[in-house]
Scaffold this active site. Structure first.
Site, PDB file in Angstrom:
ATOM      1  N   SER A  13       0.854  -1.188   0.000  1.00 23.32           N
ATOM      2  CA  SER A  13       0.000   0.000   0.000  1.00 23.32           C
ATOM      3  C   SER A  13       0.893   1.243   0.000  1.00 23.32           C
ATOM      4  O   SER A  13       2.118   1.136   0.025  1.00 23.32           O
ATOM      5  CB  SER A  13      -0.925  -0.019   1.210  1.00 23.32           C
ATOM      6  OG  SER A  13      -0.159  -0.061   2.388  1.00 23.32           O
ATOM      7  N   GLY A  18      -3.311   7.528  -5.333  1.00 19.89           N
ATOM      8  CA  GLY A  18      -4.128   8.750  -5.352  1.00 19.89           C
ATOM      9  C   GLY A  18      -3.446   9.826  -6.162  1.00 19.89           C
ATOM     10  O   GLY A  18      -4.071  10.518  -6.974  1.00 19.89           O
ATOM     11  N   CYS A 380     -10.895  27.008  12.365  1.00 15.93           N
ATOM     12  CA  CYS A 380     -11.936  26.274  13.079  1.00 15.93           C
ATOM     13  C   CYS A 380     -11.648  26.272  14.582  1.00 15.93           C
ATOM     14  O   CYS A 380     -11.809  27.307  15.227  1.00 15.93           O
ATOM     15  CB  CYS A 380     -12.074  24.877  12.484  1.00 15.93           C
ATOM     16  SG  CYS A 380     -13.747  24.249  12.676  1.00 15.93           S
ATOM     17  N   HIS A 519     -12.795  25.860   6.864  1.00 11.62           N
ATOM     18  CA  HIS A 519     -11.514  25.253   6.469  1.00 11.62           C
ATOM     19  C   HIS A 519     -11.074  25.740   5.088  1.00 11.62           C
ATOM     20  O   HIS A 519     -11.318  25.053   4.083  1.00 11.62           O
ATOM     21  CB  HIS A 519     -11.649  23.725   6.470  1.00 11.62           C
ATOM     22  CG  HIS A 519     -11.774  23.153   7.835  1.00 11.62           C
ATOM     23  ND1 HIS A 519     -10.677  22.868   8.628  1.00 11.62           N
ATOM     24  CD2 HIS A 519     -12.861  22.858   8.586  1.00 11.62           C
ATOM     25  CE1 HIS A 519     -11.083  22.403   9.791  1.00 11.62           C
ATOM     26  NE2 HIS A 519     -12.407  22.391   9.793  1.00 11.62           N
ATOM     27  N   GLU A 521      -8.249  25.704   3.782  1.00 13.51           N
ATOM     28  CA  GLU A 521      -7.219  24.846   3.179  1.00 13.51           C
ATOM     29  C   GLU A 521      -7.809  23.862   2.179  1.00 13.51           C
ATOM     30  O   GLU A 521      -7.116  23.402   1.272  1.00 13.51           O
ATOM     31  CB  GLU A 521      -6.433  24.108   4.280  1.00 13.51           C
ATOM     32  CG  GLU A 521      -7.176  22.989   5.022  1.00 13.51           C
ATOM     33  CD  GLU A 521      -8.010  23.473   6.210  1.00 13.51           C
ATOM     34  OE1 GLU A 521      -8.328  24.679   6.249  1.00 13.51           O
ATOM     35  OE2 GLU A 521      -8.352  22.644   7.072  1.00 13.51           O
TER      36      GLU A 521
HETATM   37  N1  GLN Z   1     -14.077  20.806  17.798  1.00 11.23           N
HETATM   38  C1  GLN Z   1     -14.579  22.040  17.241  1.00 11.23           C
HETATM   39  C2  GLN Z   1     -16.032  21.949  16.861  1.00 11.23           C
HETATM   40  O1  GLN Z   1     -16.561  20.885  16.692  1.00 11.23           O
HETATM   41  C3  GLN Z   1     -13.756  22.460  16.052  1.00 11.23           C
HETATM   42  C4  GLN Z   1     -13.837  21.511  14.908  1.00 11.23           C
HETATM   43  C5  GLN Z   1     -12.746  21.718  13.894  1.00 11.23           C
HETATM   44  O2  GLN Z   1     -11.728  22.334  14.193  1.00 11.23           O
HETATM   45  N2  GLN Z   1     -12.915  21.200  12.696  1.00 11.23           N
HETATM   46  O3  GLN Z   1     -16.681  22.965  16.713  1.00 11.23           O
END
Ligand code: GLN
Length: 547
Positions: A13, A18, A380, A519, A521
């Protein structure tokens, strides 16, 4: 009707299936074709959403809110085609669909079997969107011979049989190990792997052979002979200094030509490789370096933050500078002063995460960045920690925290500046959740729009005031702290369209301090770096010139 390339792997693997799939997608695009990439994973989890990032790497989230395999991130980064829910499936999902249908009586009392019921479910999945693109590239996870993979291999065999001749081809990746003692590349494992494939009715059309050493023509001819593949279709895959070299490197060794030949497409349209030449030029001719500290929890496995690492590289490419990212375990700052650890960095990034462990350290990292004027990007959980830091140290809410940590601990210890969101609006629908809901797929997931404040740093960074970004979280900054925090300089510069959910915060007067609830990214590409990462690296570069 699309043409299908099925990509399988053998011998070991982690061969880079990918990446090879993604690079092939990019090469077909360079020849003017439209593509879509899909991943079929044999594991029994219904989706990777509940799998530990330590074990499985990052969970990649699509616009339509699916939690998918990190390979879909590669696909998007190489092709720019936004992945969908219907581009990732696992055995768990397939079986659960079949069992649900069985419970609903949809099979009219038939005995449910792997062939045809499970294989039909897989074939129906592969066929979704058949008339939308020129090429559908389907990667089968795992390695040929794995017990869980068998229904998938059988399904693609049937699928190719169901389609008109010449509509489907099979590409197989293997490894040629090098024996230093005899100074030889060994082809036997590849022969065995192809034999295994052929025993289940699959004959590869293209063989991609990973090797750390050049493959002599003699060995190539031998592989072709023993594996029943044309010599031109035995494609060497050598190690690369950057994954972004893959499209150019695979093109040089004839992968796209071999694939088009296998389909009988002649003459093949000429490729336009300028996009990838520019990408490589930016990587190869970067000047100088900025150092970014990523203060997180899942630091042992780099794949846990795959898209962040890639987006930082893209941010560097936008500024023609190398980005050296170092991972620092946030828990260190719970015992030690962050300053000696962080002062050699030009910028600090606190990524997403779940659970309380390490969060006090992340809060201290945010405080350090705010006080020292170091560029900070909080993603986040990294945004939530920046808000808690400001609430505690600027707004006087000394016991500010997140309900997430109280839920985990089973006791109330914090003032919930970050709270559990139980209902919200998605498009025209209201979504509701309970604390006791299943863990899988119950977060605020997928693309949501945000309105940015005119004149804010983030509006300048984006060059726009309406944006759409991908989310994956359960908890949310409580908008009732907006006023007290803004009066201390933490501006809520991005909000959900209904004004209820804070999406972006930034510190006024700080050179570059931005926290985002989403996010970014996940949407960054080497040929289209995300503005937040381009801006963050630019700020790091400016910081490096100050010292
Ligand atoms: N744990 C946090 C939430 O659920 C942040 C989640 C994350 O960083 N993706 O809101």
């Amino acid at each position: 009707m699309a043409r299908y390339v099925f990509i399988t792997g053998g011998v070991v693997s982690s061969l880079g299936k990918g990446l090879a799939s993604a690079a092939l997608g990019a090469l077909l695009q360079a020849r003017g074709y439209t593509v879509r990439l899909r991943k079929l994973d044999p594991y029994l989890n219904v989706d990777p959403g509940t799998m530990s990032p330590f074990e499985h790497g990052e969970v990649f989230v699509t616009d339509d809110g699916a939690e998918t395999d990190l390979d879909l991130g590669h696909y998007e980064r190489f092709t720019g085609v936004s992945a969908r829910k219907t581009d990732s499936v696992s055995s768990g999902r397939i079986y659960s669909n079949v069992l649900e249908k069985e419970r609903r009586g949809e099979y009219l009392g038939k005995t449910i079997q792997v062939i045809p019921h499970v294989t039909n479910e897989i074939k129906d999945f592969i066929n979704i969107g058949d008339n939308e693109v020129d090429f559908m590239l389907c990667e089968i996870g795992g390695t040929v011979g794995d017990i869980e993979g068998l229904p998938f291999f059988e399904a693609i065999r049937q699928f190719a049989q169901d389609k008109p001749r010449g509509q489907c081809i099979f590409m197989h990746l293997t490894l040629l190990p090098y024996l230093a003692a005899s100074g030889e590349l060994k082809t036997k494992p590849t022969q065995h792997s192809v034999k295994e494939l052929r025993s289940i009715g699959l004959q590869p059309d293209v063989l991609v052979c990973r090797s750390e050493h050049p493959i002599p023509d003699k060995e190539r001819a031998k592989i072709a002979l023993f594996c029943n593949v044309r010599p031109e279709a035995v494609i060497p895959a050598y190690d690369l200094k950057s994954i972004y070299e893959a499209p150019l490197a695979y093109h040089r060794v004839g992968l796209d030509q071999a694939v088009l030949d296998a389909f009988g497409i002649a003459p093949a349209p000429k490729p336009d490789m300028t996009r990838w030449e520019d990408v490589m030029d930016r990587l190869d001719n970067a000047e100088g370096e900025v150092r970014v500290a990523i203060v997180g929890k899942y630091v042992q496995l780099e794949d846990a933050y795959k898209s962040i690492a890639e987006a930082l590289t893209h941010g560097g490419m936008a500024n023609r500078v190398r980005v050296k990212a170092e991972w620092i375990d946030a828990e260190i700052f719970e015992r030690e002063d962050p300053a000696p650890h962080l002062e050699r960095f030009n910028a600090i990034l606190v990524p997403g995460g779940f659970g309380e462990r390490g969060t006090e350290g992340k809060i201290r990292a945010a405080q350090y960045a705010r006080e020292k004027g170091i560029p900070y990007l909080g993603i986040c959980l990294g945004m939530q920690m920046a808000v808690i830091e400001a609430a505690r140290n600027l707004a006087g809410v000394t016991d500010a925290g997140s309900e997430e940590f109280d839920h985990e601990a089973g006791q109330k210890r914090f003032t919930p500046v970050v709270y559990h969101l139980k209902e919200w609006v998605q498009g025209n629908h209201r979504v509701e959740r309970k604390v006791s809901d299943d863990k899988g797929g119950t977060m605020r997931l997928g693309a949501y729009s945000a309105s940015l404040k005119d004149g804010s740093k983030v509006a300048e960074v984006y060059g726009a005031t309406e944006i759409e970004e991908r989310h994956r979280h359960r908890y949310e900054v409580d908008v009732k702290y907006r006023e007290p925090l803004e009066s201390c300089g933490l501006v809520f510069s991005g909000m959900s369209p209904d004004g209820r959910l804070p999406e972006i915060v930034e510190h006024k007067g700080h050179p570059w301090f931005i926290g985002v609830q989403f996010h970014p990214e996940l949407k960054s590409k080497p040929f289209a770096p995300h503005p937040l990462f381009a801006g963050f690296v630019k700020a790091a570069l400016e910081q490096s010139r100050l010292v």
